[in-house]
Design a protein around this motif. Structure first.
Motif, PDB file in Angstrom:
ATOM      1  N   PHE A 130       0.900  -1.148   0.056  1.00 60.64           N
ATOM      2  CA  PHE A 130       0.057   0.162  -0.080  1.00 60.64           C
ATOM      3  C   PHE A 130       0.869   1.152   0.093  1.00 60.64           C
ATOM      4  O   PHE A 130       1.793   1.171   0.777  1.00 60.64           O
ATOM      5  CB  PHE A 130      -0.873  -0.196   1.375  1.00 60.64           C
ATOM      6  CG  PHE A 130      -2.110  -1.247   1.321  1.00 60.64           C
ATOM      7  CD1 PHE A 130      -3.105  -1.015   0.862  1.00 60.64           C
ATOM      8  CD2 PHE A 130      -1.621  -2.396   1.819  1.00 60.64           C
ATOM      9  CE1 PHE A 130      -4.220  -2.091   0.822  1.00 60.64           C
ATOM     10  CE2 PHE A 130      -2.516  -3.440   2.000  1.00 60.64           C
ATOM     11  CZ  PHE A 130      -3.648  -3.331   1.332  1.00 60.64           C
ATOM     12  N   HIS A 131       0.726   2.014  -0.851  1.00 64.01           N
ATOM     13  CA  HIS A 131       1.601   3.261  -1.087  1.00 64.01           C
ATOM     14  C   HIS A 131       0.816   4.519  -1.489  1.00 64.01           C
ATOM     15  O   HIS A 131      -0.029   4.283  -2.378  1.00 64.01           O
ATOM     16  CB  HIS A 131       2.662   2.899  -1.872  1.00 64.01           C
ATOM     17  CG  HIS A 131       2.500   2.307  -3.199  1.00 64.01           C
ATOM     18  ND1 HIS A 131       2.602   2.923  -4.743  1.00 64.01           N
ATOM     19  CD2 HIS A 131       2.073   0.912  -3.431  1.00 64.01           C
ATOM     20  CE1 HIS A 131       2.226   2.056  -5.325  1.00 64.01           C
ATOM     21  NE2 HIS A 131       1.937   0.698  -4.982  1.00 64.01           N
ATOM     22  N   CYS A 168      -2.883   7.155  -4.596  1.00 61.47           N
ATOM     23  CA  CYS A 168      -2.762   6.173  -3.267  1.00 61.47           C
ATOM     24  C   CYS A 168      -3.068   4.664  -4.332  1.00 61.47           C
ATOM     25  O   CYS A 168      -3.793   4.811  -5.298  1.00 61.47           O
ATOM     26  CB  CYS A 168      -3.725   6.174  -2.323  1.00 61.47           C
ATOM     27  SG  CYS A 168      -3.477   5.069  -1.060  1.00 61.47           S
ATOM     28  N   PHE A 169      -2.082   3.741  -3.860  1.00 58.52           N
ATOM     29  CA  PHE A 169      -2.325   2.323  -4.703  1.00 58.52           C
ATOM     30  C   PHE A 169      -2.226   1.161  -3.674  1.00 58.52           C
ATOM     31  O   PHE A 169      -1.523   1.282  -2.688  1.00 58.52           O
ATOM     32  CB  PHE A 169      -1.198   2.336  -5.659  1.00 58.52           C
ATOM     33  CG  PHE A 169      -0.978   3.431  -6.537  1.00 58.52           C
ATOM     34  CD1 PHE A 169      -1.715   3.518  -7.895  1.00 58.52           C
ATOM     35  CD2 PHE A 169      -0.310   4.820  -6.351  1.00 58.52           C
ATOM     36  CE1 PHE A 169      -1.542   4.234  -8.738  1.00 58.52           C
ATOM     37  CE2 PHE A 169      -0.425   5.799  -7.039  1.00 58.52           C
ATOM     38  CZ  PHE A 169      -1.086   5.735  -8.613  1.00 58.52           C
ATOM     39  N   GLU A 220      -2.514  -1.125  -8.410  1.00 58.05           N
ATOM     40  CA  GLU A 220      -3.900  -0.545  -8.819  1.00 58.05           C
ATOM     41  C   GLU A 220      -4.183   0.557  -8.078  1.00 58.05           C
ATOM     42  O   GLU A 220      -3.874   0.521  -6.850  1.00 58.05           O
ATOM     43  CB  GLU A 220      -4.974  -1.699  -8.617  1.00 58.05           C
ATOM     44  CG  GLU A 220      -4.768  -3.001  -9.360  1.00 58.05           C
ATOM     45  CD  GLU A 220      -4.880  -2.814 -10.888  1.00 58.05           C
ATOM     46  OE1 GLU A 220      -5.909  -1.924 -11.120  1.00 58.05           O
ATOM     47  OE2 GLU A 220      -4.098  -3.251 -11.521  1.00 58.05           O
ATOM     48  N   PRO A 221      -4.775   1.627  -8.663  1.00 54.28           N
ATOM     49  CA  PRO A 221      -5.131   2.672  -7.910  1.00 54.28           C
ATOM     50  C   PRO A 221      -6.105   2.314  -6.599  1.00 54.28           C
ATOM     51  O   PRO A 221      -7.053   1.694  -7.053  1.00 54.28           O
ATOM     52  CB  PRO A 221      -6.249   3.479  -8.886  1.00 54.28           C
ATOM     53  CG  PRO A 221      -5.458   3.078 -10.079  1.00 54.28           C
ATOM     54  CD  PRO A 221      -5.155   1.715 -10.213  1.00 54.28           C
ATOM     55  N   LEU A 222      -6.242   3.011  -5.538  1.00 54.51           N
ATOM     56  CA  LEU A 222      -6.940   2.832  -4.371  1.00 54.51           C
ATOM     57  C   LEU A 222      -7.551   4.036  -3.888  1.00 54.51           C
ATOM     58  O   LEU A 222      -7.102   5.093  -3.924  1.00 54.51           O
ATOM     59  CB  LEU A 222      -5.940   2.177  -3.204  1.00 54.51           C
ATOM     60  CG  LEU A 222      -6.631   2.036  -2.083  1.00 54.51           C
ATOM     61  CD1 LEU A 222      -7.541   0.774  -2.302  1.00 54.51           C
ATOM     62  CD2 LEU A 222      -5.371   1.719  -0.922  1.00 54.51           C
ATOM     63  N   GLN A 223      -9.009   4.031  -3.820  1.00 56.27           N
ATOM     64  CA  GLN A 223      -9.650   5.081  -3.399  1.00 56.27           C
ATOM     65  C   GLN A 223      -9.921   4.977  -1.769  1.00 56.27           C
ATOM     66  O   GLN A 223     -10.493   3.954  -1.499  1.00 56.27           O
ATOM     67  CB  GLN A 223     -11.026   5.135  -4.139  1.00 56.27           C
ATOM     68  CG  GLN A 223     -10.916   5.560  -5.745  1.00 56.27           C
ATOM     69  CD  GLN A 223     -10.464   7.102  -5.883  1.00 56.27           C
ATOM     70  OE1 GLN A 223      -9.329   7.052  -6.613  1.00 56.27           O
ATOM     71  NE2 GLN A 223     -11.091   8.093  -5.336  1.00 56.27           N
ATOM     72  N   LEU A 224      -9.413   5.589  -1.101  1.00 56.86           N
ATOM     73  CA  LEU A 224      -9.534   5.747   0.408  1.00 56.86           C
ATOM     74  C   LEU A 224     -10.592   6.670   0.851  1.00 56.86           C
ATOM     75  O   LEU A 224     -10.288   7.854   0.505  1.00 56.86           O
ATOM     76  CB  LEU A 224      -8.396   6.019   1.124  1.00 56.86           C
ATOM     77  CG  LEU A 224      -7.313   4.828   0.781  1.00 56.86           C
ATOM     78  CD1 LEU A 224      -5.900   5.319   1.455  1.00 56.86           C
ATOM     79  CD2 LEU A 224      -7.697   3.563   1.541  1.00 56.86           C
ATOM     80  N   LYS A 225     -11.614   6.488   1.524  1.00 53.92           N
ATOM     81  CA  LYS A 225     -12.761   7.459   2.041  1.00 53.92           C
ATOM     82  C   LYS A 225     -13.459   6.731   3.296  1.00 53.92           C
ATOM     83  O   LYS A 225     -14.250   5.796   2.929  1.00 53.92           O
ATOM     84  CB  LYS A 225     -13.554   7.900   0.956  1.00 53.92           C
ATOM     85  CG  LYS A 225     -14.602   9.042   1.251  1.00 53.92           C
ATOM     86  CD  LYS A 225     -15.530   9.224   0.456  1.00 53.92           C
ATOM     87  CE  LYS A 225     -16.486  10.455   0.787  1.00 53.92           C
ATOM     88  NZ  LYS A 225     -17.315  10.853  -0.098  1.00 53.92           N
TER      89      LYS A 225
END
Length: 272
Positions: free
Chosen positions: A130-131, A138-139, A143-148
């Protein structure tokens, strides 16, 4: 500047992959040799030292003017004052690493003038990285990672709590912290600050409370929590400065203030 950040970030991701393979080489040998540092449960292994030295050598080679702050202090005792500061925890969760050979992570972050440039948390045994990088995103692996984070009530929340049970003060503070139990859904302890912060960022738990952490425990993980919309402060409610050990409270804004109020009513907090 953004292009420079991107190049350092991508280079560091390659280093993390190399470090992961380095750790696997030691795991394949079988038992992990270890020794104690400040107390019997504060462990360090040869692997911690080798991996940190690997990163230190890479950074010194390309960025000799950067400051490095790492858990094991490998060959960087001469502190260089720099606008750029690296925070390295070569194996966060060393007790998990020694005992279970899982649930440990590489954590590395770069800050410029006190602001996070990027943070990387690599769950070695799960092959999950996770980076996050400023201006890029953010990934999760590639893979792109949506954090909410989603708003929550304290009563519906699961919290991670950790404390030093080998010291009298740490044990007393821990006992007071877990008194929040009747007001929440549950308490967890993961044995690694990076995993606790990561799980807050992913919305798997709703908060993390700990009375003592070092800068390298926090630097990468707090960037993910903030990206997700969480708040990260010390127990007084102030932002973290990463220049010394600190208390930490990371949570969604909907419960952060309630948790802060609970902590500040604890006898040991008021005593301090």
């Amino acid at each position: 500047m953004q292009q420079q950040y991107k190049e350092i970030y991508q280079q560091t991701l390659h280093w993390v992959t190399e470090a992961r393979h380095l750790i696997y080489q030691y795991l394949e040998k079988g038992s992990i040799k270890h020794q104690s540092k400040s107390h019997v449960n504060d462990l360090v292994t040869e692997v911690d030292q080798v991996v940190e030295q690997f990163f230190v050598d890479k950074i010194n080679q390309l960025f000799p003017d950067h400051q490095i702050i790492g858990e094991e202090g490998m060959n960087h005792s001469q502190v260089r004052q720099s606008e750029y500061v690296w925070y390295i925890d070569p194996i966060d969760g060393t007790s998990n690493f020694v005992t279970q050979q899982r649930d440990f992570a590489i954590s590395i972050a770069l800050y410029h003038q006190g602001v996070g440039v990027f943070g990387i948390i690599d769950d070695v045994k799960q092959n999950e990285c996770f980076h996050i990088c400023s201006g890029i995103g953010c990934f999760h692996n590639d893979e792109p990672l949506q954090l909410k984070l989603q708003p929550t009530r304290l009563l519906d929340s699961i919290l991670a709590i950790s404390f030093h049970f080998t010291s009298t003060n740490g044990l007393q503070f821990g006992k007071q912290l877990i008194e929040i139990g009747p007001h929440i859904r549950g308490i967890r302890s993961y044995g690694a600050a990076t995993f606790s912060l990561l799980r807050v960022a992913l919305g798997q738990i709703q908060g993390y409370l700990v009375p003592h952490l070092s800068p390298w425990d926090i630097a990468a993980g707090q960037l993910l929590v903030k990206e997700a919309g969480g708040i990260v402060t010390d127990f007084s409610g102030k932002p973290l400065t990463l220049d010394q050990p600190t208390t930490l409270l990371a949570a969604h804004p909907s419960i952060h203030q309630e948790l802060l109020a609970f902590i500040q009513k604890l006898p040991l907090y008021q005593k301090d």
